[in-house]
Design a protein around this motif. Sequence first.
Motif, PDB file in Angstrom:
ATOM      1  N   HIS A 153      -8.927  -7.217  -1.793  1.00 31.74           N
ATOM      2  CA  HIS A 153      -8.658  -7.904  -0.294  1.00 31.74           C
ATOM      3  C   HIS A 153      -9.755  -9.010  -0.043  1.00 31.74           C
ATOM      4  CE1 HIS A 153      -5.771  -4.906   0.024  1.00 31.74           C
ATOM      5  NE2 HIS A 153      -5.336  -5.137   1.019  1.00 31.74           N
TER       6      HIS A 153
ATOM      7  N   GLU B 227      -9.032 -11.757   4.602  1.00 28.99           N
ATOM      8  CA  GLU B 227      -7.854 -11.361   5.859  1.00 28.99           C
ATOM      9  C   GLU B 227      -8.438 -11.574   6.924  1.00 28.99           C
ATOM     10  OE1 GLU B 227      -6.735  -7.524   4.935  1.00 28.99           O
ATOM     11  OE2 GLU B 227      -5.014  -7.652   6.144  1.00 28.99           O
TER      12      GLU B 227
ATOM     13  N   HIS C 285       0.875  -1.092  -0.052  1.00 31.40           N
ATOM     14  CA  HIS C 285       0.085  -0.001   0.071  1.00 31.40           C
ATOM     15  C   HIS C 285       0.821   1.378   0.074  1.00 31.40           C
ATOM     16  CE1 HIS C 285      -3.926  -2.057   1.040  1.00 31.40           C
ATOM     17  NE2 HIS C 285      -3.051  -2.920   1.222  1.00 31.40           N
TER      18      HIS C 285
ATOM     19  N   PRO D 194     -11.880   2.132  -0.087  1.00 30.50           N
ATOM     20  CA  PRO D 194     -11.787   1.864   1.206  1.00 30.50           C
ATOM     21  C   PRO D 194     -13.263   1.480   1.802  1.00 30.50           C
ATOM     22  CG  PRO D 194     -11.713   4.063   0.922  1.00 30.50           C
ATOM     23  CD  PRO D 194     -11.859   3.526  -0.469  1.00 30.50           C
TER      24      PRO D 194
ATOM     25  N   PHE E 252      -5.427  -0.791  13.591  1.00 32.64           N
ATOM     26  CA  PHE E 252      -4.465  -0.613  12.429  1.00 32.64           C
ATOM     27  C   PHE E 252      -5.095   0.483  11.414  1.00 32.64           C
ATOM     28  CE2 PHE E 252      -3.989  -1.587   8.013  1.00 32.64           C
ATOM     29  CZ  PHE E 252      -2.699  -1.287   7.661  1.00 32.64           C
ATOM     30  N   VAL E 253      -6.450   0.302  11.190  1.00 33.16           N
ATOM     31  CA  VAL E 253      -7.036   1.241  10.189  1.00 33.16           C
ATOM     32  C   VAL E 253      -6.845   2.756  11.009  1.00 33.16           C
ATOM     33  CG1 VAL E 253      -8.957   1.788   9.040  1.00 33.16           C
ATOM     34  CG2 VAL E 253      -8.301  -0.516   8.885  1.00 33.16           C
TER      35      VAL E 253
ATOM     36  N   PRO F 269     -11.283  -2.619   6.664  1.00 33.11           N
ATOM     37  CA  PRO F 269     -12.076  -3.857   7.170  1.00 33.11           C
ATOM     38  C   PRO F 269     -13.014  -4.867   6.353  1.00 33.11           C
ATOM     39  CG  PRO F 269     -12.221  -1.793   8.405  1.00 33.11           C
ATOM     40  CD  PRO F 269     -11.655  -1.647   6.869  1.00 33.11           C
TER      41      PRO F 269
ATOM     42  N   SER G 156       2.193  -9.118   8.028  1.00 35.94           N
ATOM     43  CA  SER G 156       1.026  -8.197   7.979  1.00 35.94           C
ATOM     44  C   SER G 156       0.163  -9.022   9.063  1.00 35.94           C
ATOM     45  CB  SER G 156       0.539  -7.928   6.826  1.00 35.94           C
ATOM     46  OG  SER G 156      -0.861  -7.707   6.693  1.00 35.94           O
TER      47      SER G 156
ATOM     48  N   HIS H 258      -4.304 -11.349   0.379  1.00 36.45           N
ATOM     49  CA  HIS H 258      -4.367 -12.116   1.356  1.00 36.45           C
ATOM     50  C   HIS H 258      -5.120 -13.478   1.121  1.00 36.45           C
ATOM     51  CE1 HIS H 258      -2.816  -9.061   4.013  1.00 36.45           C
ATOM     52  NE2 HIS H 258      -3.654  -8.398   3.543  1.00 36.45           N
TER      53      HIS H 258
ATOM     54  N   THR I  54      -5.113   4.783  -2.656  1.00 35.53           N
ATOM     55  CA  THR I  54      -6.741   4.857  -2.382  1.00 35.53           C
ATOM     56  C   THR I  54      -6.856   6.041  -2.411  1.00 35.53           C
ATOM     57  OG1 THR I  54      -6.313   3.408  -0.354  1.00 35.53           O
ATOM     58  CG2 THR I  54      -8.456   4.530  -0.553  1.00 35.53           C
TER      59      THR I  54
ATOM     60  N   GLU J  12     -15.112   0.292   3.999  1.00 32.73           N
ATOM     61  CA  GLU J  12     -15.949   0.753   5.240  1.00 32.73           C
ATOM     62  C   GLU J  12     -16.358   2.293   4.981  1.00 32.73           C
ATOM     63  OE1 GLU J  12     -15.029   0.126   9.942  1.00 32.73           O
ATOM     64  OE2 GLU J  12     -13.663   1.586   9.007  1.00 32.73           O
TER      65      GLU J  12
HETATM   66  O1  LIG Z   1     -10.301   7.574   3.964  1.00 31.50           O
HETATM   67  C1  LIG Z   1     -11.243   7.591   4.548  1.00 31.50           C
HETATM   68  O2  LIG Z   1     -12.039   8.579   4.794  1.00 31.50           O
HETATM   69  C2  LIG Z   1     -11.685   6.353   5.152  1.00 31.50           C
HETATM   70  C3  LIG Z   1     -12.961   6.389   6.125  1.00 31.50           C
HETATM   71  C4  LIG Z   1     -13.235   4.941   6.435  1.00 31.50           C
HETATM   72  C5  LIG Z   1     -12.437   3.887   6.182  1.00 31.50           C
HETATM   73  C6  LIG Z   1     -11.516   3.893   5.641  1.00 31.50           C
HETATM   74  C7  LIG Z   1     -10.611   2.872   5.435  1.00 31.50           C
HETATM   75  O3  LIG Z   1     -10.770   1.565   5.994  1.00 31.50           O
HETATM   76  C8  LIG Z   1      -9.036   2.843   5.037  1.00 31.50           C
HETATM   77  C9  LIG Z   1      -8.201   1.483   4.843  1.00 31.50           C
HETATM   78  C10 LIG Z   1      -7.244   1.774   4.361  1.00 31.50           C
HETATM   79  O4  LIG Z   1      -6.468   0.315   4.430  1.00 31.50           O
HETATM   80  C11 LIG Z   1      -5.603   0.298   3.635  1.00 31.50           C
HETATM   81  N1  LIG Z   1      -4.796  -1.040   4.128  1.00 31.50           N
HETATM   82  C12 LIG Z   1      -3.417  -1.347   4.076  1.00 31.50           C
HETATM   83  N2  LIG Z   1      -3.372  -2.492   4.499  1.00 31.50           N
HETATM   84  C13 LIG Z   1      -4.478  -3.004   4.177  1.00 31.50           C
HETATM   85  C14 LIG Z   1      -4.868  -4.241   4.336  1.00 31.50           C
HETATM   86  O5  LIG Z   1      -3.968  -5.363   5.060  1.00 31.50           O
HETATM   87  N3  LIG Z   1      -6.094  -4.928   4.406  1.00 31.50           N
HETATM   88  C15 LIG Z   1      -7.050  -3.841   4.104  1.00 31.50           C
HETATM   89  N4  LIG Z   1      -6.906  -2.594   4.061  1.00 31.50           N
HETATM   90  C16 LIG Z   1      -5.668  -2.254   3.836  1.00 31.50           C
HETATM   91  C17 LIG Z   1      -6.747   0.168   2.317  1.00 31.50           C
HETATM   92  O6  LIG Z   1      -5.887   0.291   1.123  1.00 31.50           O
HETATM   93  C18 LIG Z   1      -7.333   1.510   2.708  1.00 31.50           C
HETATM   94  O7  LIG Z   1      -6.602   2.873   2.185  1.00 31.50           O
HETATM   95  C19 LIG Z   1     -10.784   5.310   4.891  1.00 31.50           C
END
Ligand SMILES: O=C(O)c1cccc(C(=O)CC[C@H]2O[C@@H](n3cnc4c(=O)[nH]cnc43)[C@H](O)[C@@H]2O)c1
Length: 375
Positions: free
Chosen positions: A232, A235, A51, A173, A92-93, A206, A283, A256, A133, A175
């Motif tokens: 994904h 996971e 990422h 993303p 983590f998030v 998530p 991870s 994953h 993202t 969620e």
């Molecule tokens: O940007 C926002 O406003 C926002 C609002 C609500 C939720 C989100 C996210 O859930 C962002 C998650 C972010 O995490 C990245 N990521 C990095 N590693 C992993 C992984 O192993 N599994 C899942 N997601 C992962 C993903 O690319 C998102 O950018 C954001």
Amino acid sequence: MTDHHAAPDGPAATGLTRPGTAPGPTGPDAAVRPGLREFIAGLPKAELHVHHVGSASPRIVSELAARHPDSKVPTDPEALVDYFTFTDFAHFVEVYLSVVDLIRTPEDVRLLTYEVARDLARQQVRYAELTVTPYSSTRRGIDERAFMDAIEDARKAAEAEFGTVLRWCFDIPGEAGLTSAEETARLATDDRLRPEGLVSFGLGGPEIGVPRPQFKPYFDRAVAAGLHSVPHAGETTGPETVWDALTELRAERIGHGTSSARDPKLLAHLAEHRIPLEVCPTSNIATRAVRTLDEHPIKDFVRAGVLVTVNSDDPPMFGTDLNNEYAVAARLLDLDEQGVAALARNAVEASFLDPAGKARVLDEIDTYASAWLAG
Ligand SMILES: O=C(O)c1cccc(C(=O)CC[C@H]2O[C@@H](n3cnc4c(=O)[nH]cnc43)[C@H](O)[C@@H]2O)c1
Ligand SMILES: [Zn+2]
């Protein structure tokens, strides 16, 4: 057999080692055959699951935090080790989004992208598909045109200066809901915006409470526009999520796919249809998706004939890098140099690189492995 020499460009070189894991099963002292870490350090590689923001090294985070001193992200690399220790996936998030908040201008985006490419090149990564993202940046006020120009400018500079070819996977993303899906699909398919380096469409964040089928229309649009589908799945939830990714989102690779190991029919399907898994062992431990490394199902995947690729996901946040992930996989699969070179070939074959590019990197891997084994 134990090799106590960390690779010269291994995770220790990032200044980030996590208490409790280094030295330990996933840290730079993970037991592998003598000399294997040196072999891995020089091996030409492809990285398919990493990422953009999650690749920000302590050096990059410090520079961004100095530009934006109101942020709660620590600038001191030692403090970052604690900050990057996660209680679960939700934590983590939360931490991940605090780093996203550090990227506020197109110049921040360019700096991050270019420096991530430099870190990849140091590990002999010849080709990387970087998960970006865009929604998280555009919703925080970065102009969409300027965002695309910044990543493309960094991509071209990195290829010219480091020889590392970068391609993009734009992920939803999940969620953040269907608004984020609509926005990501628009940015990925609008001919006036879509960057030249974009090859695939993904889904991150998530999984619990975020069913995959709701994203079908957005993946259909992306696939119709010529993008590959790489969500994904599996996971943090069960194998049914991987089935949904395959049947509803037309997944060509799975990010994953860890829980696939619990469903023999699914493993047989992945093997028969040559759907690769992007495995990221450290991870899975860091986000507590898998309890211990010895319980990681990578061996089950290989035994079932699934095409396994090894990847780093969010390397500095997890105190690892791609070279270390290869060492971890070598230990879990009991691989020698030939076995590790086969893993590197898997990644090239599973990539969305054009045939000539694939042939070039495969040839580099073969030349390197032959010279090493002859010497
Ligand atoms: O940007 C926002 O406003 C926002 C609002 C609500 C939720 C989100 C996210 O859930 C962002 C998650 C972010 O995490 C990245 N990521 C990095 N590693 C992993 C992984 O192993 N599994 C899942 N997601 C992962 C993903 O690319 C998102 O950018 C954001
Ligand atoms: Zn990921």
